[in-house]
Design an enzyme around this catalytic site. Structure first.
Site, PDB file in Angstrom:
ATOM      1  N   ARG A 142      19.384  14.308  39.859  1.00  0.00           N
ATOM      2  CA  ARG A 142      19.700  14.836  38.534  1.00  0.00           C
ATOM      3  C   ARG A 142      19.913  16.335  38.673  1.00  0.00           C
ATOM      4  O   ARG A 142      19.530  16.932  39.679  1.00  0.00           O
ATOM      5  CB  ARG A 142      18.600  14.533  37.526  1.00  0.00           C
ATOM      6  CG  ARG A 142      17.259  15.149  37.856  1.00  0.00           C
ATOM      7  CD  ARG A 142      16.206  14.750  36.824  1.00  0.00           C
ATOM      8  NE  ARG A 142      16.503  15.289  35.497  1.00  0.00           N
ATOM      9  CZ  ARG A 142      16.037  16.451  35.034  1.00  0.00           C
ATOM     10  NH1 ARG A 142      15.264  17.213  35.783  1.00  0.00           N
ATOM     11  NH2 ARG A 142      16.348  16.878  33.831  1.00  0.00           N
ATOM     12  N   GLU A 198      19.595  23.538  39.502  1.00  0.00           N
ATOM     13  CA  GLU A 198      18.765  22.829  40.464  1.00  0.00           C
ATOM     14  C   GLU A 198      19.329  21.437  40.678  1.00  0.00           C
ATOM     15  O   GLU A 198      19.430  20.651  39.736  1.00  0.00           O
ATOM     16  CB  GLU A 198      17.327  22.715  39.950  1.00  0.00           C
ATOM     17  CG  GLU A 198      16.644  24.061  39.826  1.00  0.00           C
ATOM     18  CD  GLU A 198      15.270  23.977  39.171  1.00  0.00           C
ATOM     19  OE1 GLU A 198      14.536  24.966  39.243  1.00  0.00           O
ATOM     20  OE2 GLU A 198      14.929  22.926  38.586  1.00  0.00           O
ATOM     21  N   TYR A 232      12.032  28.286  26.019  1.00  0.00           N
ATOM     22  CA  TYR A 232      11.340  27.701  27.176  1.00  0.00           C
ATOM     23  C   TYR A 232      11.958  28.204  28.480  1.00  0.00           C
ATOM     24  O   TYR A 232      11.248  28.517  29.440  1.00  0.00           O
ATOM     25  CB  TYR A 232      11.390  26.176  27.103  1.00  0.00           C
ATOM     26  CG  TYR A 232      10.891  25.508  28.357  1.00  0.00           C
ATOM     27  CD1 TYR A 232       9.535  25.519  28.671  1.00  0.00           C
ATOM     28  CD2 TYR A 232      11.768  24.882  29.236  1.00  0.00           C
ATOM     29  CE1 TYR A 232       9.071  24.922  29.834  1.00  0.00           C
ATOM     30  CE2 TYR A 232      11.313  24.285  30.397  1.00  0.00           C
ATOM     31  CZ  TYR A 232       9.964  24.309  30.691  1.00  0.00           C
ATOM     32  OH  TYR A 232       9.519  23.727  31.842  1.00  0.00           O
ATOM     33  N   LYS A 233      13.272  28.282  28.510  1.00  0.00           N
ATOM     34  CA  LYS A 233      13.955  28.707  29.727  1.00  0.00           C
ATOM     35  C   LYS A 233      13.937  30.230  29.899  1.00  0.00           C
ATOM     36  O   LYS A 233      14.405  30.736  30.913  1.00  0.00           O
ATOM     37  CB  LYS A 233      15.400  28.196  29.727  1.00  0.00           C
ATOM     38  CG  LYS A 233      15.519  26.674  29.878  1.00  0.00           C
ATOM     39  CD  LYS A 233      16.972  26.231  29.770  1.00  0.00           C
ATOM     40  CE  LYS A 233      17.128  24.716  29.728  1.00  0.00           C
ATOM     41  NZ  LYS A 233      16.992  24.067  31.045  1.00  0.00           N
ATOM     42  N   TYR A 277      18.341  17.731  26.547  1.00  0.00           N
ATOM     43  CA  TYR A 277      17.625  16.932  27.542  1.00  0.00           C
ATOM     44  C   TYR A 277      17.987  15.453  27.415  1.00  0.00           C
ATOM     45  O   TYR A 277      18.156  14.939  26.307  1.00  0.00           O
ATOM     46  CB  TYR A 277      16.110  17.056  27.339  1.00  0.00           C
ATOM     47  CG  TYR A 277      15.542  18.428  27.647  1.00  0.00           C
ATOM     48  CD1 TYR A 277      15.982  19.151  28.741  1.00  0.00           C
ATOM     49  CD2 TYR A 277      14.541  18.957  26.847  1.00  0.00           C
ATOM     50  CE1 TYR A 277      15.432  20.395  29.029  1.00  0.00           C
ATOM     51  CE2 TYR A 277      13.988  20.198  27.126  1.00  0.00           C
ATOM     52  CZ  TYR A 277      14.437  20.920  28.218  1.00  0.00           C
ATOM     53  OH  TYR A 277      13.892  22.132  28.499  1.00  0.00           O
ATOM     54  N   ASN A 302      19.312  20.092  36.813  1.00  0.00           N
ATOM     55  CA  ASN A 302      18.608  20.847  35.796  1.00  0.00           C
ATOM     56  C   ASN A 302      19.137  22.277  35.884  1.00  0.00           C
ATOM     57  O   ASN A 302      19.732  22.664  36.885  1.00  0.00           O
ATOM     58  CB  ASN A 302      17.110  20.797  36.059  1.00  0.00           C
ATOM     59  CG  ASN A 302      16.331  21.461  34.947  1.00  0.00           C
ATOM     60  OD1 ASN A 302      16.638  21.264  33.773  1.00  0.00           O
ATOM     61  ND2 ASN A 302      15.346  22.270  35.313  1.00  0.00           N
ATOM     62  N   HIS A 320       4.511  17.991  33.275  1.00  0.00           N
ATOM     63  CA  HIS A 320       5.637  18.179  32.358  1.00  0.00           C
ATOM     64  C   HIS A 320       5.202  18.644  30.966  1.00  0.00           C
ATOM     65  O   HIS A 320       6.059  18.855  30.090  1.00  0.00           O
ATOM     66  CB  HIS A 320       6.452  16.889  32.225  1.00  0.00           C
ATOM     67  CG  HIS A 320       7.440  16.686  33.337  1.00  0.00           C
ATOM     68  ND1 HIS A 320       7.453  15.570  34.133  1.00  0.00           N
ATOM     69  CD2 HIS A 320       8.457  17.484  33.786  1.00  0.00           C
ATOM     70  CE1 HIS A 320       8.421  15.680  35.023  1.00  0.00           C
ATOM     71  NE2 HIS A 320       9.044  16.823  34.843  1.00  0.00           N
TER      72      HIS A 320
END
Ligand code: HEM
Ligand code: FES
Lengths: 346, 320
Positions: free
Chosen positions: A223, A265, A316-317, A37, A225, A193
């Site tokens: 950005r 994304e 997390y993903k 990140y 993601n 978040h």
């Protein structure tokens, strides 16, 4: 430039696929062989011709089928589209931004004629011809945000700014990577978040928030993601977890190249003129591993990124269950050769 | 200028509103409609006085319905940089200026139940736009407008016509002053107060609000806006062997780029960290405007984010 729109599905029989041109223009999100990140915000300037960044709003071959999928989601779950009453000016701002941008950059498909507040919108691919009064909701079949986003690829959030924070006070979210508008609506930047690991500790969200509070009209930013999805399913929402969660157990060494998709994304942010709100667009692009490895640089690089990804991010993903199988598949396309810097194919 | 997109405009009309206030009507040189804006926004106007560039922020009063013009109001102040003097003495109908896109640092809180608008003198310009927007939205609001005397109230007639008895005037020469103890009691929960005007007035109103128990979140003010940009200085790019001037209307990063050096950047807004550059030495004080470096790093004087930070002083030597 006329786009050939495909007929395909993002559910049930999953007929979605990318043409060779669509593969080539895929917004591959890694400019290095590793990922962590960061405040990866840059100005949303026109990118290379035919790339996903050429225009502020990207319309591609999947447009018509994606809009059909959105209509299906909204029919089953109207709460995917919500707007608090003070966001109505921002809704009109969004309608203007999207109509202007689509009509300007895809004149073969969309036209907008403005005469004061009397507007005339023609959407060729979806067969829509609408005259309405800008600012008067009663002249459209849906409220302005819903009206235009049923005709534009990507999810959208409208963000109000007050008390030095950003508030998710409206949105249409049907193609999300496992988060819920119905849950997040009314939350502020830090609250929505909160589930993200590691990024808070390294100050990513503090800096991103300060930056966004200063976002200026006429200077949009973007950005990238990414995450991964099993089968080309756009609607991976918590609401429908029971439908897609189990897909993760269906990956085998035989079908991994076909079933496992990289999901990118392209997120862009604009300051809106009349409302001073911010629009956050989240445009999802899907590519299966078999398609990805047709670009040798991307095959090599994604193998290394996925292999070395921190476990917190993988958890997390939601990749943990099929990560190793995907790394094994990709390893066959990584000869260890160095990769060139930057996102684009060699 | 990293401040934003610039729009060349022509002055179509200048109106002497009071002895010390002029109103300017501006149209885009291109003939295109000017961008819509939200009430409370300002534009930065660039003036060119024989090669000497000045940049002053002015609140937008309104935009014509067809988008063809903006209005700004300018008070003549004895200010050292001379922007308002230039506007008053040298700018006439037909002249050209450059404005930025609107920027709003004084927005209406859209969730507010009621809005108290307090203006002193030229501070009326953003308040004027806010009152119009609130009226359009049929929101609940009051305007409290203080001025030296009736003749110095640059907007009284227009305001009265639009807002009727929602407008309350206070004249110094009649010993009338906006008093917090009169306007704050008995307001509904969720009321927001906005004040723009002279420093002393803002401080008094805000203090009164806090003393009356109002939360900071409900008290909003806009002080006289600071001029955009900063002072000029020299930058030495040590590795490239180049010395360049950083003008007051450009950022350090822009000056480096203009000198032909390809410096790293991403966000150009002090957040991403890409443009971090090592400072070799500096004659002056570093002005850090980024959100990326820590306080200790700022204090160390060893690093600078070139997109938003600069030097107040003579010369900055960078490892570039
Ligand atoms: C106002 C605009 C934004 C909105 C509405 C937004 C919304 C979201 C949402 C809903 C999530 C999912 C959180 C969950 O798990 O429930 C998320 C994740 C995330 N956001 Fe944002 N975000 C915004 C701006 C940003 C910006 C500017 C950054 C820049 C660093 C950022 C970085 C991230 C990261 C790193 C994640 C985790 C994503 C992942 O690993 O898949 N967001 N965001
Ligand atoms: S370019 Fe991002 S901090 Fe300077």
């Amino acid at each position: 430039m006329t786009i050939q729109f495909k007929t395909e599905t993002f559910r049930d029989d999953f007929t979605f696929s990318n043409s060779p041109e669509a593969i080539h223009r895929f917004p591959f999100p890694f400019d290095k062989d590793e990922y962590m990140y960061a405040v990866n915000i840059e100005q949303h300037m026109p990118g290379p011709v035919k790339s996903a960044f050429e225009f502020p709003i990207d319309i591609d071959e999947h447009y018509v089928s994606e809009m059909k999928d959105r209509a299906l989601v909204l029919k089953q779950d109207p709460l995917r589209c919500q707007s608090l009453p003070h966001m109505i000016t921002a809704e009109w701002d969004l309608l203007e931004l999207l109509m202007e941008s689509m009509a300007k950059n895809y004149p073969e498909h969309f036209t907008l004629t403005r005469d004061g507040d009397s507007w005339h919108w023609v959407n060729g691919p979806l067969g829509i011809d609408q005259k309405f009064t800008f600012g008067d909701t009663s002249t459209l079949p849906y409220p302005p945000m819903e009206y235009i986003t049923r005709q534009c690829q990507g999810d959208f959030n409208l963000i109000d700014q007050r008390n030095d924070n950003l508030w998710m006070d409206a949105g249409i979210v049907t193609t999300q990577a496992d988060w819920s508008l119905d849950f997040d609506i009314g939350m502020n930047f830090m609250e929505w978040h909160a589930p993200v690991p590691l990024a808070h500790d390294i100050g990513v969200f503090d800096r991103a928030l300060k930056f966004l509070l200063n976002l200026q009209q006429g200077r949009p930013v973007r950005r990238l993601n990414w995450t991964m999805t099993i089968n080309p399913r756009l609607d991976t929402s918590p609401e429908n977890y029971h439908k897609w969660g189990v897909d993760r157990t269906t990956v085998t060494p035989e079908n991994v190249g076909n079933k496992v998709h990289l999901r990118v994304e392209l997120q862009a942010l604009w300051r809106l003129p009349r409302s001073n709100a911010i629009v956050f667009s989240i445009r999802a692009y899907l590519i299966k591993m078999e398609e990805l490895v047709t670009i040798p640089k991307w095959g090599r690089r994604f193998h290394r990124v996925l292999r070395d990804l921190k476990p917190e991010l993988a958890d997390y993903k939601g990749l943990t269950r099929y990560r190793q199988m995907t790394v094994d598949y990709l390893s066959k396309f990584d000869d260890g050769a160095p990769t060139s810097p930057g996102f684009f194919p060699d | 200028m990293s401040g934003g997109v610039e729009i060349p405009v022509r002055v179509v009309d200048v109106e002497q509103a009071t002895q010390t206030v002029k109103r300017f009507r501006l149209a885009a040189l291109s003939g295109e409609p000017l961008p819509s804006f939200s009430a409370g926004a300002h534009v930065v106007v660039t003036m060119d006085d024989n090669g000497r560039r000045m940049r002053n922020p002015y609140s937008l009063i309104d935009r014509a319905d067809d988008g063809s013009t903006y209005r700004i109001g300018v008070l003549r102040t004895p200010n050292s940089r001379g922007g308002s003097k230039f506007m008053h003495e040298r700018v006439n109908a037909g002249d050209q200026l450059v404005v930025t896109m609107p920027v709003n640092l004084f927005p209406i809180v859209r969730t507010g139940r009621k809005h108290l608008l307090v203006a002193g003198g030229i501070g009326i310009t953003p308040i004027y736009a806010m009152a119009n927007e609130l009226r359009r939205r049929s929101a609940s609001y009051e305007i409290h407008y203080a001025m030296r005397n009736e003749a110095s109230g640059a907007f009284i007639d227009e305001l009265r016509a639009a807002h009727g008895d929602r407008l309350k005037l206070y004249r110094d020469d009649m010993q009338e002053f906006v008093s917090v103890s009169q306007i704050l009691p008995n307001q509904p929960l969720g009321t927001h107060l906005y004040v723009c005007g002279p420093e002393g007035m803002i401080d008094a109103i805000l203090k009164g609000g806090r003393d009356a128990g109002w939360a900071d979140e409900n008290l909003h003010s806009e002080r006289f806006l600071a001029p955009a940009g900063g002072e000029p200085f020299s930058v030495v790019l040590q590795r490239a062997g180049i010395t360049a001037e950083v003008r007051s209307d450009q950022s350090l990063l822009e000056a480096i780029e203009e000198a032909g050096v390809d410096a790293p950047f991403l966000c150009r807004g002090g957040a991403c960290g890409q443009c971090e550059t090592a400072v070799v030495s500096c004659d002056g004080k570093l002005v850090h405007n980024d959100h990326f470096l820590t306080e200790e790093e700022h204090a160390s004087g060893k690093k600078i984010m070139t997109c938003v930070s600069r030097l107040k002083g003579r010369e900055l030597v960078l490892d570039l």
